[in-house]
Scaffold this active site. Structure first.
Site, PDB file in Angstrom:
ATOM      1  N   ASP A 103       0.803  -1.225   0.000  1.00 16.70           N
ATOM      2  CA  ASP A 103       0.000   0.000   0.000  1.00 16.70           C
ATOM      3  C   ASP A 103       0.840   1.281   0.000  1.00 16.70           C
ATOM      4  O   ASP A 103       0.351   2.353   0.350  1.00 16.70           O
ATOM      5  CB  ASP A 103      -0.967   0.007   1.195  1.00 16.70           C
ATOM      6  CG  ASP A 103      -0.268  -0.276   2.516  1.00 16.70           C
ATOM      7  OD1 ASP A 103       0.918   0.079   2.650  1.00 16.70           O
ATOM      8  OD2 ASP A 103      -0.905  -0.861   3.410  1.00 16.70           O
ATOM      9  N   ARG A 117       0.902   6.928   0.231  1.00 14.17           N
ATOM     10  CA  ARG A 117       0.174   5.873   0.955  1.00 14.17           C
ATOM     11  C   ARG A 117      -1.193   5.749   0.311  1.00 14.17           C
ATOM     12  O   ARG A 117      -1.934   6.733   0.208  1.00 14.17           O
ATOM     13  CB  ARG A 117       0.047   6.253   2.425  1.00 14.17           C
ATOM     14  CG  ARG A 117      -0.762   5.288   3.283  1.00 14.17           C
ATOM     15  CD  ARG A 117      -0.060   3.946   3.419  1.00 14.17           C
ATOM     16  NE  ARG A 117      -0.680   3.110   4.454  1.00 14.17           N
ATOM     17  CZ  ARG A 117      -1.821   2.448   4.321  1.00 14.17           C
ATOM     18  NH1 ARG A 117      -2.504   2.534   3.189  1.00 14.17           N
ATOM     19  NH2 ARG A 117      -2.275   1.708   5.310  1.00 14.17           N
ATOM     20  N   ASP A 122      -5.560  -1.124   3.501  1.00 13.18           N
ATOM     21  CA  ASP A 122      -4.454  -1.580   4.339  1.00 13.18           C
ATOM     22  C   ASP A 122      -4.082  -2.993   3.920  1.00 13.18           C
ATOM     23  O   ASP A 122      -4.929  -3.897   3.923  1.00 13.18           O
ATOM     24  CB  ASP A 122      -4.855  -1.553   5.814  1.00 13.18           C
ATOM     25  CG  ASP A 122      -3.701  -1.897   6.738  1.00 13.18           C
ATOM     26  OD1 ASP A 122      -2.556  -1.518   6.418  1.00 13.18           O
ATOM     27  OD2 ASP A 122      -3.945  -2.541   7.775  1.00 13.18           O
ATOM     28  N   THR A 123      -2.829  -3.176   3.519  1.00 10.39           N
ATOM     29  CA  THR A 123      -2.353  -4.501   3.128  1.00 10.39           C
ATOM     30  C   THR A 123      -1.540  -5.109   4.272  1.00 10.39           C
ATOM     31  O   THR A 123      -1.030  -4.386   5.137  1.00 10.39           O
ATOM     32  CB  THR A 123      -1.463  -4.416   1.869  1.00 10.39           C
ATOM     33  OG1 THR A 123      -0.323  -3.589   2.156  1.00 10.39           O
ATOM     34  CG2 THR A 123      -2.233  -3.824   0.700  1.00 10.39           C
ATOM     35  N   GLU A 125       1.523  -6.444   6.393  1.00  6.99           N
ATOM     36  CA  GLU A 125       2.855  -5.845   6.483  1.00  6.99           C
ATOM     37  C   GLU A 125       3.950  -6.754   5.919  1.00  6.99           C
ATOM     38  O   GLU A 125       3.849  -7.985   5.939  1.00  6.99           O
ATOM     39  CB  GLU A 125       3.188  -5.516   7.938  1.00  6.99           C
ATOM     40  CG  GLU A 125       2.232  -4.539   8.604  1.00  6.99           C
ATOM     41  CD  GLU A 125       2.345  -3.135   8.042  1.00  6.99           C
ATOM     42  OE1 GLU A 125       3.335  -2.850   7.328  1.00  6.99           O
ATOM     43  OE2 GLU A 125       1.439  -2.325   8.306  1.00  6.99           O
ATOM     44  N   ARG A 169       3.709  11.600   3.929  1.00  8.99           N
ATOM     45  CA  ARG A 169       3.374  10.815   2.739  1.00  8.99           C
ATOM     46  C   ARG A 169       2.089  11.333   2.099  1.00  8.99           C
ATOM     47  O   ARG A 169       1.148  11.725   2.799  1.00  8.99           O
ATOM     48  CB  ARG A 169       3.195   9.338   3.100  1.00  8.99           C
ATOM     49  CG  ARG A 169       4.424   8.673   3.692  1.00  8.99           C
ATOM     50  CD  ARG A 169       4.155   7.225   4.073  1.00  8.99           C
ATOM     51  NE  ARG A 169       3.099   7.113   5.084  1.00  8.99           N
ATOM     52  CZ  ARG A 169       2.705   5.963   5.620  1.00  8.99           C
ATOM     53  NH1 ARG A 169       3.266   4.821   5.214  1.00  8.99           N
ATOM     54  NH2 ARG A 169       1.755   5.934   6.528  1.00  8.99           N
TER      55      ARG A 169
END
Length: 231
Positions: A103, A117, A122-123, A125, A169
């Site tokens: 992500d 971002r 949300d992917t 980690e 970001r």
């Protein structure tokens, strides 16, 4: 109604012209006696009456032209009509520097390198200092990398609110050849809809539909043996 008013207005103007001609004739013959004087008085009365009618019709025509707050030229009357505009999102060009993880990508944007971002997703980690490498994290990273590296055109689309996070970001939707990377990850079950904060949620419902479909098909993080970790 407006056409009829204009017609009557034109007729009134013609009557005024005729009345003026009659007055001219009466003046030229006023020395000829009482009849001429009466004729002069009659012509003058006709002119006055005609002018009153023309004035009234002119006011009516002007009122009709601005009916509903818009005059006949199409311009708006600000005292009557007010439109509320909605800010539309638009895509801006960028070039790929590298894909960081599922992500997060680094792009050249407006001549400057900037880390982005992906909004609303949300992917798992892969580089977290505490969580380490999570299940399906490498798959999500590989998926994003393939999409952006194979694309001939990269675009960023900011939402209506905050454009950067506390780390500096960029917060945006990323497009690879017109396809939204955020949505593609969710649709493949490689990302969850997360970090939803208004007004940066324009595409939320679209993403949730893709997430629901991925859940239904039990893709990746939504697979049976991994469903709990995705809840």
């Amino acid at each position: 109604m407006l056409v009829m008013t204009e017609y009557l207005l034109s007729a009134g103007i013609c009557m005024a012209i005729v009345s003026i001609l009659l007055i001219g004739m009466a003046i030229s013959n006023v020395s000829k006696g009482q009849y001429a004087k009466r004729f002069f008085f009659f012509a003058t009365s006709c002119l006055v009456l005609t002018l009153v009618v023309v004035s009234s019709l002119s006011s009516s025509a002007n009122a009709s032209q601005t009916d509903n707050g818009v005059n006949r030229s199409g311009s708006e009357d600000p005292t009557v009509y007010s439109a509320t505009s909605t800010k539309k999102l638009h895509k801006e060009p960028a070039t790929l520097i590298k894909a960081i993880d599922g992500d997060t990508v680094k792009l050249m944007y407006k001549g400057q390198p900037m880390t982005f971002r992906l909004l609303l997703v949300d992917t798992p980690e892969t580089k977290h200092p505490k969580k380490g490498v999570e299940k399906y994290g490498p798959e999500a990273s590989a998926f994003t990398k393939k999409m952006v590296e194979n694309a001939k055109k990269i675009e960023v689309e900011f939402d209506k609110g905050q454009r950067t996070d506390k780390y500096g970001r960029g917060l945006a939707y990323i497009y690879a050849d017109g396809k939204m990377v955020n949505e593609a990850l969710v649709r493949q079950g490689l990302a969850k809809v997360a970090y939803v904060y208004k007004p940066n949620n324009t595409h939320e419902q679209h993403l949730r539909k893709s997430e629901a479909q991925a859940k239904k098909e039990k893709l990746n993080i939504w697979s049976e043996d991994n469903a709990d970790s995705g809840q």
